[in-house]
Scaffold this motif. Structure first.
Motif, PDB file in Angstrom:
ATOM      1  N   LYS A 167       0.779  -1.238   0.000  1.00  0.00           N
ATOM      2  CA  LYS A 167       0.000   0.000   0.000  1.00  0.00           C
ATOM      3  C   LYS A 167       0.809   1.286   0.000  1.00  0.00           C
ATOM      4  O   LYS A 167       0.325   2.316  -0.460  1.00  0.00           O
ATOM      5  CB  LYS A 167      -0.949   0.004   1.199  1.00  0.00           C
ATOM      6  N   THR A 168       2.034   1.257   0.501  1.00  0.00           N
ATOM      7  CA  THR A 168       2.772   2.517   0.583  1.00  0.00           C
ATOM      8  C   THR A 168       3.144   3.021  -0.805  1.00  0.00           C
ATOM      9  O   THR A 168       3.407   2.230  -1.719  1.00  0.00           O
ATOM     10  CB  THR A 168       4.032   2.395   1.466  1.00  0.00           C
ATOM     11  N   THR A 169       3.153   4.322  -0.943  1.00  0.00           N
ATOM     12  CA  THR A 169       3.562   4.934  -2.209  1.00  0.00           C
ATOM     13  C   THR A 169       4.910   5.639  -2.047  1.00  0.00           C
ATOM     14  O   THR A 169       5.405   6.249  -2.990  1.00  0.00           O
ATOM     15  CB  THR A 169       2.505   5.958  -2.674  1.00  0.00           C
ATOM     16  N   GLU A 170       5.481   5.551  -0.867  1.00  0.00           N
ATOM     17  CA  GLU A 170       6.759   6.214  -0.604  1.00  0.00           C
ATOM     18  C   GLU A 170       7.917   5.391  -1.141  1.00  0.00           C
ATOM     19  O   GLU A 170       7.822   4.181  -1.288  1.00  0.00           O
ATOM     20  CB  GLU A 170       6.927   6.440   0.899  1.00  0.00           C
ATOM     21  N   LYS A 171       9.017   6.082  -1.405  1.00  0.00           N
ATOM     22  CA  LYS A 171      10.261   5.435  -1.840  1.00  0.00           C
ATOM     23  C   LYS A 171      11.344   5.764  -0.824  1.00  0.00           C
ATOM     24  O   LYS A 171      11.359   6.848  -0.250  1.00  0.00           O
ATOM     25  CB  LYS A 171      10.661   5.916  -3.229  1.00  0.00           C
ATOM     26  N   TYR A 172      12.250   4.829  -0.633  1.00  0.00           N
ATOM     27  CA  TYR A 172      13.263   4.937   0.416  1.00  0.00           C
ATOM     28  C   TYR A 172      14.661   4.781  -0.158  1.00  0.00           C
ATOM     29  O   TYR A 172      14.874   4.079  -1.142  1.00  0.00           O
ATOM     30  CB  TYR A 172      13.014   3.860   1.482  1.00  0.00           C
ATOM     31  N   ASP A 173      15.615   5.423   0.529  1.00  0.00           N
ATOM     32  CA  ASP A 173      17.025   5.270   0.171  1.00  0.00           C
ATOM     33  C   ASP A 173      17.556   3.930   0.651  1.00  0.00           C
ATOM     34  O   ASP A 173      18.406   3.317   0.011  1.00  0.00           O
ATOM     35  CB  ASP A 173      17.866   6.375   0.828  1.00  0.00           C
ATOM     36  N   LEU A 174      17.066   3.499   1.806  1.00  0.00           N
ATOM     37  CA  LEU A 174      17.554   2.264   2.413  1.00  0.00           C
ATOM     38  C   LEU A 174      16.391   1.577   3.122  1.00  0.00           C
ATOM     39  O   LEU A 174      15.630   2.225   3.839  1.00  0.00           O
ATOM     40  CB  LEU A 174      18.664   2.564   3.414  1.00  0.00           C
ATOM     41  N   ILE A 175      16.272   0.280   2.891  1.00  0.00           N
ATOM     42  CA  ILE A 175      15.269  -0.529   3.584  1.00  0.00           C
ATOM     43  C   ILE A 175      16.004  -1.630   4.319  1.00  0.00           C
ATOM     44  O   ILE A 175      16.851  -2.325   3.751  1.00  0.00           O
ATOM     45  CB  ILE A 175      14.237  -1.133   2.611  1.00  0.00           C
ATOM     46  N   PHE A 176      15.682  -1.771   5.603  1.00  0.00           N
ATOM     47  CA  PHE A 176      16.220  -2.851   6.417  1.00  0.00           C
ATOM     48  C   PHE A 176      15.052  -3.755   6.786  1.00  0.00           C
ATOM     49  O   PHE A 176      14.034  -3.281   7.280  1.00  0.00           O
ATOM     50  CB  PHE A 176      16.877  -2.305   7.690  1.00  0.00           C
ATOM     51  N   ALA A 177      15.182  -5.056   6.529  1.00  0.00           N
ATOM     52  CA  ALA A 177      14.131  -6.015   6.857  1.00  0.00           C
ATOM     53  C   ALA A 177      14.717  -7.144   7.684  1.00  0.00           C
ATOM     54  O   ALA A 177      15.699  -7.771   7.279  1.00  0.00           O
ATOM     55  CB  ALA A 177      13.494  -6.561   5.581  1.00  0.00           C
ATOM     56  N   ASP A 178      14.117  -7.381   8.830  1.00  0.00           N
ATOM     57  CA  ASP A 178      14.562  -8.445   9.735  1.00  0.00           C
ATOM     58  C   ASP A 178      13.351  -9.253  10.194  1.00  0.00           C
ATOM     59  O   ASP A 178      12.913  -9.147  11.333  1.00  0.00           O
ATOM     60  CB  ASP A 178      15.290  -7.829  10.931  1.00  0.00           C
ATOM     61  N   PRO A 179      12.788 -10.074   9.269  1.00  0.00           N
ATOM     62  CA  PRO A 179      11.624 -10.866   9.652  1.00  0.00           C
ATOM     63  C   PRO A 179      12.007 -11.969  10.638  1.00  0.00           C
ATOM     64  O   PRO A 179      13.178 -12.354  10.719  1.00  0.00           O
ATOM     65  CB  PRO A 179      11.160 -11.462   8.329  1.00  0.00           C
ATOM     66  N   PRO A 180      11.020 -12.470  11.382  1.00  0.00           N
ATOM     67  CA  PRO A 180      11.314 -13.629  12.240  1.00  0.00           C
ATOM     68  C   PRO A 180      11.922 -14.747  11.392  1.00  0.00           C
ATOM     69  O   PRO A 180      11.469 -14.998  10.274  1.00  0.00           O
ATOM     70  CB  PRO A 180       9.936 -14.030  12.774  1.00  0.00           C
ATOM     71  N   TYR A 181      12.950 -15.391  11.908  1.00  0.00           N
ATOM     72  CA  TYR A 181      13.639 -16.423  11.134  1.00  0.00           C
ATOM     73  C   TYR A 181      12.716 -17.577  10.751  1.00  0.00           C
ATOM     74  O   TYR A 181      12.940 -18.245   9.753  1.00  0.00           O
ATOM     75  CB  TYR A 181      14.835 -16.962  11.916  1.00  0.00           C
ATOM     76  N   ASP A 182      11.659 -17.814  11.544  1.00  0.00           N
ATOM     77  CA  ASP A 182      10.749 -18.929  11.253  1.00  0.00           C
ATOM     78  C   ASP A 182       9.540 -18.500  10.407  1.00  0.00           C
ATOM     79  O   ASP A 182       8.655 -19.302  10.152  1.00  0.00           O
ATOM     80  CB  ASP A 182      10.292 -19.604  12.539  1.00  0.00           C
ATOM     81  N   LEU A 183       9.503 -17.270   9.934  1.00  0.00           N
ATOM     82  CA  LEU A 183       8.401 -16.795   9.104  1.00  0.00           C
ATOM     83  C   LEU A 183       8.495 -17.452   7.733  1.00  0.00           C
ATOM     84  O   LEU A 183       9.469 -17.237   6.996  1.00  0.00           O
ATOM     85  CB  LEU A 183       8.451 -15.266   8.978  1.00  0.00           C
ATOM     86  N   ILE A 184       7.499 -18.230   7.390  1.00  0.00           N
ATOM     87  CA  ILE A 184       7.519 -19.017   6.155  1.00  0.00           C
ATOM     88  C   ILE A 184       7.627 -18.145   4.915  1.00  0.00           C
ATOM     89  O   ILE A 184       8.304 -18.499   3.952  1.00  0.00           O
ATOM     90  CB  ILE A 184       6.259 -19.922   6.075  1.00  0.00           C
ATOM     91  N   THR A 185       6.998 -16.980   4.928  1.00  0.00           N
ATOM     92  CA  THR A 185       6.979 -16.100   3.752  1.00  0.00           C
ATOM     93  C   THR A 185       8.119 -15.081   3.730  1.00  0.00           C
ATOM     94  O   THR A 185       8.146 -14.195   2.882  1.00  0.00           O
ATOM     95  CB  THR A 185       5.626 -15.361   3.678  1.00  0.00           C
TER      96      THR A 185
END
Length: 178
Positions: A108-126
């Motif tokens: 849904k977001t329409t914003e753009k970023y210089d840097l994205i950091f993602a740290d999902p739970p290690y057991d998250l299937i997706t």
């Protein structure tokens, strides 16, 4: 836990013992930010922190001068902790905290970023879908950087946007470029 550098260097924060997040270790975080400090200018960054957990990564970016940091966290308790800690650290001005599902936020977001950091739970299937979704929805600015924290169970070396891996103990940071 502590903030390892910047204007808030040395400030400590402690999530409750019942906290279910797996925070990035200080060792891994310090090494990651040393690498970033040699390659990017924090003072002009617009950052997105997905799966905020304790907010530790968001606080680091704010401490180092990022102009705008957005943090997305699903758990109400984690969201509340991040919000309260940000207020204690005086970060209300440049840290926006969203309580919500990361996958819906990406769509849904329409914003753009210089840097994205993602740290999902290690057991998250997706979890392994996150990089492709970020690129599909064009959330990075031109030459933007995606850093994905994961365990050794995932491997992105064949991904077309892959740059490199950095390993610190059991933590792997995979870097992607827009």
């Amino acid at each position: 836990m502590r903030i390892v550098s910047g204007s808030l260097k040395g400030r400590r924060f402690s999530p409750p013992k019942s906290f279910k997040a797996r925070p990035t270790t200080d060792f891994a975080k310090e090494n990651l930010f040393n690498v970033l400090g040699n390659t990017i200018d924090f003072n002009s960054l617009k950052v997105l922190d997905l799966f905020g957990g304790t907010g530790s990564i968001s606080y680091e970016f704010c401490s180092r001068g990022a102009t705008e940091v957005s943090c997305v966290e699903l758990s109400y308790n984690h969201f509340k902790f991040i919000k309260n800690t940000a207020a204690q650290l005086g970060l209300e001005k440049n840290l926006r905290i969203f309580k919500g599902n990361v996958f819906k936020f990406i769509e849904k977001t329409t914003e753009k970023y210089d840097l994205i950091f993602a740290d999902p739970p290690y057991d998250l299937i997706t979890a392994e879908q996150v990089p492709d979704l970020i690129f599909k929805h064009e959330l990075l600015k031109d030459k933007g950087l995606l850093i994905f924290e994961h365990s050794g169970k995932l491997n992105f070396k064949q991904h077309p946007k892959f740059i490199e891996n950095r390993e610190y103990g059991k933590v792997i940071f995979t870097f992607f470029s827009a």
